[in-house]
Design a protein around this motif. Structure first.
Motif, mmCIF file in Angstrom:
data_model
loop_
_atom_site.group_PDB
_atom_site.id
_atom_site.type_symbol
_atom_site.label_atom_id
_atom_site.label_comp_id
_atom_site.label_asym_id
_atom_site.label_seq_id
_atom_site.Cartn_x
_atom_site.Cartn_y
_atom_site.Cartn_z
ATOM 1 N N ILE A 273 60.134 -2.877 22.711
ATOM 2 C CA ILE A 273 59.615 -3.447 21.464
ATOM 3 C C ILE A 273 58.101 -3.513 21.501
ATOM 4 O O ILE A 273 57.435 -3.194 20.513
ATOM 5 N N SER A 274 57.519 -3.854 22.670
ATOM 6 C CA SER A 274 56.055 -3.922 22.683
ATOM 7 C C SER A 274 55.464 -2.531 22.509
ATOM 8 O O SER A 274 54.458 -2.368 21.813
ATOM 9 N N SER B 173 56.044 -1.570 18.743
ATOM 10 C CA SER B 173 55.186 -2.243 17.763
ATOM 11 C C SER B 173 53.734 -1.814 17.906
ATOM 12 O O SER B 173 53.051 -1.638 16.900
ATOM 13 N N THR C 221 53.487 1.374 16.257
ATOM 14 C CA THR C 221 53.505 1.229 14.803
ATOM 15 C C THR C 221 52.122 0.884 14.279
ATOM 16 O O THR C 221 51.695 1.403 13.243
ATOM 17 N N PHE D 250 59.581 2.546 12.212
ATOM 18 C CA PHE D 250 59.756 1.638 13.326
ATOM 19 C C PHE D 250 61.120 1.845 13.960
ATOM 20 O O PHE D 250 61.254 1.882 15.187
#
Lengths: 225, 308
Positions: free
Chosen positions: B100-101, B104, B107, B240
């Motif tokens: 997720i890090s 993101s 992104t 994402f």
């Protein structure tokens, strides 16, 4: 002769096991381009069948097929290909089929959209009025009239198949390491970027050039039509 | 609005159910035997084999296993890995953070790059700036992640020695992977922004804004962006979702931990419960992101709110 620099005899030098990089690149080209062609063949065939069936038959067949396509499209392409590899098993052929499968939903959706637009035209209505069956309309009118678009879409599928195929090779889920392919060479060569960057960079450049050429070909066909 | 969200949630549940059913049945029907074979290769006697098979529930017919899996799933239990026997939920939970890090931060890179290139392409039409940014957009769409990744590692860590090439760690370890993924995702956003702004520039209200003497830039920033950047919300949510999948390669390339690594290992080992767990996770995440995009979109755009 590990990591020998390029010479006249060995155009791109040698790799960590003293193998000639140029000849591995050439063999890698074969397996990468051929694998992507196989995937495209599979995706186009299955996509034509599913999208065509949905577009021509309509009704609940269309609803069901498109629901399945929507579900499959909700996965990232590479994830779908990886799951397909888990289903079909690793190895050159299953991996190509897996990539083909992962690209099928996208293609089927396009085909159906195209069929829908042609289905509404006057000449198709006229053919139906003359008493033609659905399959006659499909084979003699819908397909011939969409050949150009089908070809253009196939180039996009081929470009994706090349990229995803190289990615699977890179991840090492496509069977025997002894068969060279671009993705595998990049994966092996990245450990030696400091000593012999050509091992990884040359296949990468070839992959990029191929992807861009195929996309350009598609653009060319689209504009010419 | 509540009705809209409810309807979407029901359709999400249906799709998720369909996806899980499809992958469960396909994985077990096609790969079940060979997975078992590789699983039991090491085991000694038939007796031991039988006990392990029972422990994993593999002695039941596939449909019964499927029923069991659904029951477990409704309790939030994703089953146990066939290799090592950890709980799949725990395995994924431990690895989801780094992914997720990475996704993101990628992104963020993608949005900055995509919105920037898109605005330049649309607002400067006919100027060389627009041509250059369109070429860059095309490059971002065409360049394979493995190629940009290798080139970035080669240039920035091997030749220049600025950034670490592999491993986990602080912000410095994140820069290269996030840029590689972000660059490949930025092209899609740039296309959407370009199309959105170009469309806005043709609208009558923009003609009015220009006619009353605003400069092109001022007209766009005061009146255009609010409407023209709406499609970005959808694309970003989509991207994402794709990034979570796209990190598979990057995690391998930069030797990072994460879901992608878990999936690749599971595929190689034919560890069916783990593969299924990743499928479930990505279906749920992707659907929620889509819902989020829809809700944001309605909230941002009063025209849609009216028609609901």
């Amino acid at each position: 002769m590990q990591f020998a620099p390029p010479t006249l005899e060995h155009g791109l030098g040698m790799d960590q096991l003293g193998r000639d990089v140029l000849s591995r690149v050439v063999w890698g080209t074969r397996s990468s381009l051929f694998g992507a062609a196989l995937s495209t063949f599979f995706a186009v065939g299955l996509g034509l069948m599913l999208g065509g069936a949905a577009g021509v038959l309509g009704g609940w067949v269309e609803w069901l097929l498109m629901r399945c396509v929507d579900v499959l499209l909700s996965f990232p392409g590479l994830l779908l290909a990886l799951v397909a590899v888990a289903i079909l098993g690793d190895g050159r052929w299953p991996a190509s089929v897996a990539i083909g499968l992962s690209l099928t939903p996208m293609y089927a959706r396009w085909i159906r959209a195209m069929m829908l637009s042609i289905r509404e035209t006057l000449f198709v209505e006229a053919v139906y009025a003359l008493g033609a069956s659905r399959w006659r309309v499909l084979w003699h009118h819908l397909l011939p009239n969409s050949m150009g678009q089908i070809a253009t879409m196939s180039t996009v599928v081929y470009a994706r198949a090349l990229t995803n195929g190289a990615a699977l090779d890179f991840l090492g889920v496509t069977g025997s390491p002894s068969v060279p392919s671009w993705g595998r060479m990049i994966s092996e060569g990245r450990a030696f970027l400091g000593i012999a960057p050509l091992i990884a960079v040359v296949p990468g450049v070839l992959l990029t050039i191929s992807v861009i050429s195929v996309m350009e070909l598609g653009d060319f066909w689209r504009i010419r039509r | 609005m509540a009705w809209f969200i409810l309807r979407r949630l029901i359709s999400i549940c249906l799709s998720a159910f369909l996806a899980i059913t499809l992958s469960f049945l396909l994985l077990h029907l096609v790969q079940g035997d060979s997975a078992e074979a590789s699983l039991f290769q090491s085991a000694a006697s038939d007796d031991v084999l039988e006990r392990r098979r029972e422990a994993l529930g593999l002695d039941l017919p596939v449909l019964a296993q499927y029923g069991r899996y659904l029951r477990q799933l409704s309790n939030g239990d994703l089953g146990k890995s066939w290799f090592g026997g950890q709980s799949v939920a725990l395995l994924i939970g431990q690895q989801v953070g780094p992914t997720i890090s990475l996704a993101s931060s990628a992104t963020v890179v993608a949005i900055v790059l995509g919105v920037g290139l898109g605005i330049l392409s649309a607002a400067k039409t006919g100027c060389w700036v627009s041509h250059v940014s369109r070429v860059m957009t095309g490059a971002s769409l065409a360049l394979p992640v493995i190629f940009t990744g290798v080139v970035f590692v080669w240039v920035f860590s091997v030749l220049l020695g600025w950034l670490p090439a592999t491993g986990q760690g602080g912000f410095r370890h994140l820069i290269l992977p996030a840029s590689v993924v972000g660059i490949s995702a930025g092209g899609g956003i740039a296309r959407a922004v370009d199309a959105g702004i170009s469309d806005i520039l043709r609208q009558p209200f923009m003609r009015t804004a220009l006619a009353k003497g605003l400069s092109r830039w001022r007209a766009l920033s005061r009146h255009g962006f609010r409407v023209g950047l709406l499609p970005v919300v959808d694309v970003v949510a989509l991207e994402f979702g794709y990034l979570l999948g796209g990190t598979v390669i990057t995690e391998s390339l930069f030797a990072r931990q994460g879901i992608g690594r878990v999936l690749v290992t599971a595929v190689l080992n034919k560890d069916i419960p783990v593969v299924l767990g990743v499928v479930v996770l990505s279906v749920v995440l992707y659907s929620l992101l889509n819902l989020f995009a829809d809700v944001t979109h309605t909230w941002l755009d009063p025209r849609i709110r009216m028609t609901l």
